[in-house]
Each structure stands twice: as structure tokens, then as C-alpha cells.
Design a protein around this motif. Structure first.
Motif, mmCIF file in Angstrom:
data_model
loop_
_atom_site.group_PDB
_atom_site.id
_atom_site.type_symbol
_atom_site.label_atom_id
_atom_site.label_comp_id
_atom_site.label_asym_id
_atom_site.label_seq_id
_atom_site.Cartn_x
_atom_site.Cartn_y
_atom_site.Cartn_z
ATOM 1 N N LYS A 2 42.662 45.681 1.128
ATOM 2 C CA LYS A 2 43.281 44.588 1.890
ATOM 3 C C LYS A 2 43.075 43.263 1.155
ATOM 4 C CE LYS A 2 41.146 45.720 5.681
ATOM 5 N NZ LYS A 2 40.511 45.766 6.988
ATOM 6 N N ILE A 3 44.066 42.376 1.264
ATOM 7 C CA ILE A 3 43.952 41.065 0.616
ATOM 8 C C ILE A 3 43.674 40.022 1.692
ATOM 9 C CG2 ILE A 3 45.133 39.319 -0.786
ATOM 10 C CD1 ILE A 3 46.995 41.621 -1.773
ATOM 11 N N ILE A 4 42.558 39.329 1.533
ATOM 12 C CA ILE A 4 42.200 38.288 2.483
ATOM 13 C C ILE A 4 42.327 36.934 1.783
ATOM 14 C CG2 ILE A 4 40.462 37.472 4.132
ATOM 15 C CD1 ILE A 4 41.453 40.455 4.548
ATOM 16 N N PHE A 95 46.501 38.622 -10.700
ATOM 17 C CA PHE A 95 45.822 39.090 -9.490
ATOM 18 C C PHE A 95 46.036 40.600 -9.315
ATOM 19 C CE2 PHE A 95 45.998 39.721 -4.762
ATOM 20 C CZ PHE A 95 44.637 39.624 -4.553
ATOM 21 N N ALA A 96 47.270 41.045 -9.534
ATOM 22 C CA ALA A 96 47.587 42.472 -9.380
ATOM 23 C C ALA A 96 46.773 43.295 -10.383
ATOM 24 C CB ALA A 96 49.079 42.694 -9.581
ATOM 25 N N GLU A 97 46.665 42.791 -11.623
ATOM 26 C CA GLU A 97 45.879 43.508 -12.645
ATOM 27 C C GLU A 97 44.402 43.547 -12.243
ATOM 28 O OE1 GLU A 97 48.831 42.109 -16.274
ATOM 29 O OE2 GLU A 97 46.848 41.208 -16.097
ATOM 30 N N TRP A 98 43.927 42.390 -11.770
ATOM 31 C CA TRP A 98 42.511 42.269 -11.366
ATOM 32 C C TRP A 98 42.194 43.223 -10.215
ATOM 33 C CZ3 TRP A 98 40.640 40.720 -6.568
ATOM 34 C CH2 TRP A 98 39.299 40.368 -6.498
ATOM 35 N N MET A 99 43.102 43.276 -9.235
ATOM 36 C CA MET A 99 42.888 44.130 -8.061
ATOM 37 C C MET A 99 42.720 45.597 -8.454
ATOM 38 S SD MET A 99 45.263 43.159 -4.872
ATOM 39 C CE MET A 99 45.025 44.536 -3.827
ATOM 40 N N GLY A 100 43.482 45.988 -9.462
ATOM 41 C CA GLY A 100 43.446 47.379 -9.924
ATOM 42 C C GLY A 100 42.097 47.790 -10.472
ATOM 43 N N THR A 101 41.233 46.803 -10.773
ATOM 44 C CA THR A 101 39.936 47.135 -11.379
ATOM 45 C C THR A 101 38.832 47.266 -10.322
ATOM 46 O OG1 THR A 101 39.304 44.823 -11.713
ATOM 47 C CG2 THR A 101 40.558 45.874 -13.491
ATOM 48 N N TYR A 102 39.183 47.051 -9.032
ATOM 49 C CA TYR A 102 38.156 47.108 -7.978
ATOM 50 C C TYR A 102 38.467 48.159 -6.935
ATOM 51 C CZ TYR A 102 36.014 42.817 -9.600
ATOM 52 O OH TYR A 102 35.368 41.887 -10.354
ATOM 53 N N LEU A 114 47.156 28.228 -0.825
ATOM 54 C CA LEU A 114 47.591 29.552 -0.326
ATOM 55 C C LEU A 114 48.891 29.450 0.473
ATOM 56 C CD1 LEU A 114 46.322 32.534 -0.152
ATOM 57 C CD2 LEU A 114 45.912 31.931 2.225
ATOM 58 N N ILE A 115 48.980 28.447 1.331
ATOM 59 C CA ILE A 115 50.162 28.302 2.188
ATOM 60 C C ILE A 115 51.319 27.729 1.370
ATOM 61 C CG2 ILE A 115 50.986 27.381 4.407
ATOM 62 C CD1 ILE A 115 48.275 28.920 4.675
ATOM 63 N N TYR A 120 50.232 33.307 0.848
ATOM 64 C CA TYR A 120 49.723 33.820 2.124
ATOM 65 C C TYR A 120 50.555 34.998 2.629
ATOM 66 C CZ TYR A 120 53.503 31.641 4.838
ATOM 67 O OH TYR A 120 54.720 31.311 5.355
ATOM 68 N N LYS A 121 51.816 35.057 2.188
ATOM 69 C CA LYS A 121 52.698 36.142 2.641
ATOM 70 C C LYS A 121 52.239 37.503 2.123
ATOM 71 C CE LYS A 121 56.783 33.285 3.293
ATOM 72 N NZ LYS A 121 58.042 32.801 2.702
ATOM 73 N N ASP A 122 51.475 37.486 1.029
ATOM 74 C CA ASP A 122 50.977 38.750 0.460
ATOM 75 C C ASP A 122 49.617 39.139 1.049
ATOM 76 O OD1 ASP A 122 53.162 38.796 -1.280
ATOM 77 O OD2 ASP A 122 52.100 37.598 -2.787
ATOM 78 N N CYS A 123 49.105 38.311 1.961
ATOM 79 C CA CYS A 123 47.748 38.546 2.475
ATOM 80 C C CYS A 123 47.770 39.291 3.807
ATOM 81 C CB CYS A 123 47.022 37.213 2.678
ATOM 82 S SG CYS A 123 46.782 36.318 1.137
ATOM 83 N N ASP A 124 46.741 40.120 4.014
ATOM 84 C CA ASP A 124 46.621 40.844 5.286
ATOM 85 C C ASP A 124 46.034 39.949 6.365
ATOM 86 O OD1 ASP A 124 47.299 43.782 4.564
ATOM 87 O OD2 ASP A 124 46.054 43.063 2.924
ATOM 88 N N LYS A 125 45.086 39.103 5.970
ATOM 89 C CA LYS A 125 44.481 38.145 6.901
ATOM 90 C C LYS A 125 44.218 36.847 6.146
ATOM 91 C CE LYS A 125 43.698 40.973 10.480
ATOM 92 N NZ LYS A 125 44.574 40.899 11.619
ATOM 93 N N ILE A 126 44.084 35.767 6.922
ATOM 94 C CA ILE A 126 43.851 34.459 6.293
ATOM 95 C C ILE A 126 42.624 33.783 6.896
ATOM 96 C CG2 ILE A 126 44.816 32.123 5.998
ATOM 97 C CD1 ILE A 126 47.586 33.598 5.886
ATOM 98 N N ILE A 127 41.760 33.314 5.995
ATOM 99 C CA ILE A 127 40.587 32.551 6.428
ATOM 100 C C ILE A 127 40.799 31.106 5.992
ATOM 101 C CG2 ILE A 127 38.080 32.237 6.196
ATOM 102 C CD1 ILE A 127 37.936 35.204 5.263
ATOM 103 N N VAL A 128 40.637 30.184 6.922
ATOM 104 C CA VAL A 128 40.719 28.765 6.565
ATOM 105 C C VAL A 128 39.327 28.149 6.698
ATOM 106 C CG1 VAL A 128 41.629 26.499 7.254
ATOM 107 C CG2 VAL A 128 43.156 28.477 7.144
#
Ligand code: ATP
Length: 193
Positions: A2-4, A95-102, A114-115, A120-128
Motif C-alpha cells: 500500500k502507498i501512504i 518511485f515505482a522502481e524503488w517500490m519494487g525493491t521492498y 502531494l496534493i 495523492y491519486k496514487d495513494c491508498d491513504k493520506i497522512i497530513v
């Protein structure tokens, strides 16, 4: 995974909060630092000069001076949009490449914009991360050695906290000590796992 998305204005404490998540073993991607890294690429520098219609974006060593770029896009929204159209997809690719390594149930994508960048549209949840203006001003003055007027100018050029919070699933108010951040971060962490 998930992307936060984690966002907040200048000096709100994004990086400080990210470090608390990282201490819990959560992978953190700092998109603003990645964007800075991109400006080391000669091809990105060339295209940036083309978009901004100026060669005056580097120092004597050929290193990009971000304040020179900021000065141009601050007064020219069309150039800002064109530059964003160059930089944002490149950051997204990194970011996509980085995500693949975790491998983890979620990761944090930290950025001040982000906004505004629509990431933010690619995120599952948003923390402010939010913090009163006077506290932010004090903290940034201390951190960067800049004047009160300069910090206030930078804060006022950004989206307001009230607007940002409308996109939030979680809000962390960072107006106390750094140690006080553990409790809200842990609570969010447990909900996200
Ligand atoms: P920017 O968008 O400008 O990069 P940021 O939102 O990432 O800023 P930080 O760099 O995390 O903000 O915090 C700004 C400054 O305030 C830093 O020097 C940091 O150490 C300090 N700081 C952050 N949170 C606290 C806190 N709760 N108590 C004391 N100092 C803090």
C-alpha cells in the motif's frame, strides 16, 4: 504494498514524522529529495533550461541552484506547469522502481506537494502533518538560518493546512516535542498493518 502519502507544509515536520515511521521498519521514499537528485542529470538540466528559457540555473560548477529555478517558476505558472510535467513523471518512475525493491505491507511516500502534484491519486491513504504557523516559522528559521519574512513568504506561497487536511485520512499535529510523535505514529502504523 500500500502507498501512504505523507505531506504537510514547509517545516510542518514531514521528515521528522517519516523518521519515526522508518524507525518502525516502514520503507520511506522522500520524493522531494529524489527530485533534487534528478537535477544532477545533464539531460534533465538541459531540458529544464529549455523549459525555463534561461541558462542561468546553475552555479560556477554546473550544479543546479534550486532557488534560481524557484525564482522563475514563482512568477511564471506556465513554466512551472511545464517543469512539473518533466519532473513529476521522472519521480514517479523512480518511485515505482524503488517500490519494487521492498516487501512490506505499506510504504510512505513523503512530499510537500502531494496534493498539488496529484500524486495523492496514487495513494491508498493520506497522512497530513500539521503545525501552527508560528511554530513552523521558528523551526525553519532555526533549521535553515533564514529570516522570519522569508519563511513566511514561502509558507504563504504553499497550499494552506486547512485545504490540505481535506484530503487527509490521518492528521498528525506536530506542535509538541518530537517524542510526542511516537504515539500518533504508532496508532496509524497499527491501523495500516
Ligand atoms: P520541509 O518541507 O521544509 O523539508 P519538513 O516538513 O520535512 O520541512 P522537518 O524538517 O521534519 O519538516 O522539521 C522542520 C524542523 O523542525 C527541523 O529542524 C526539525 O528537526 C524540527 N522539528 C520537527 N518537529 C519537531 C518537534 N516536534 N519538536 C522540535 N523540533 C521539531
Amino acid at each position: 504494498m500500500k502507498i501512504i502519502g505523507l505531506t504537510g507544509g514547509i517545516g510542518s515536520g514531514k521528515t521528522t514524522v517519516s523518521k519515526v515511521f522508518a524507525s518502525l521498519g516502514v520503507p520511506v521514499f522522500n520524493a522531494d529529495n529524489e527530485a533534487k537528485e534528478l537535477y544532477k542529470d545533464p539531460e534533465v538540466i538541459r531540458k529544464t533550461m529549455e523549459i525555463l528559457q534561461t541558462n542561468d540555473i546553475t552555479d560556477f560548477h554546473g550544479k543546479v541552484v534550486r532557488s534560481k529555478i524557484a525564482a522563475v517558476i514563482f512568477t511564471d505558472p506556465l513554466k512551472r506547469i511545464a517543469l512539473n510535467n518533466l519532473i513529476h513523471p521522472l519521480v514517479k518512475k523512480r518511485f515505482a522502481e524503488w517500490m519494487g525493491t521492498y516487501e512490506f505491507s505499506y510504504c510512505i511516500r513523503e512530499t510537500a506537494i502531494l496534493i498539488e502534484s496529484e500524486a495523492y491519486k496514487d495513494c491508498d491513504k493520506i497522512i497530513v502533518v500539521s503545525c501552527p504557523m508560528n511554530v513552523r516559522v521558528e523551526r525553519v528559521m532555526q533549521r535553515d538560518g533564514t529570516s522570519k519574512t522569508e519563511v513566511e513568504k514561502r509558507i504563504l506561497a504553499q497550499m494552506k493546512d486547512e485545504e490540505r487536511i481535506q484530503y487527509a485520512d490521518f492528521v498528525i499535529v506536530n506542535d509538541r516535542s518530537e517524542a510526542d510523535l511516537y504515539e500518533p505514529v504508532l496508532e496509524i502504523h497499527q491501523q495500516l498493518l
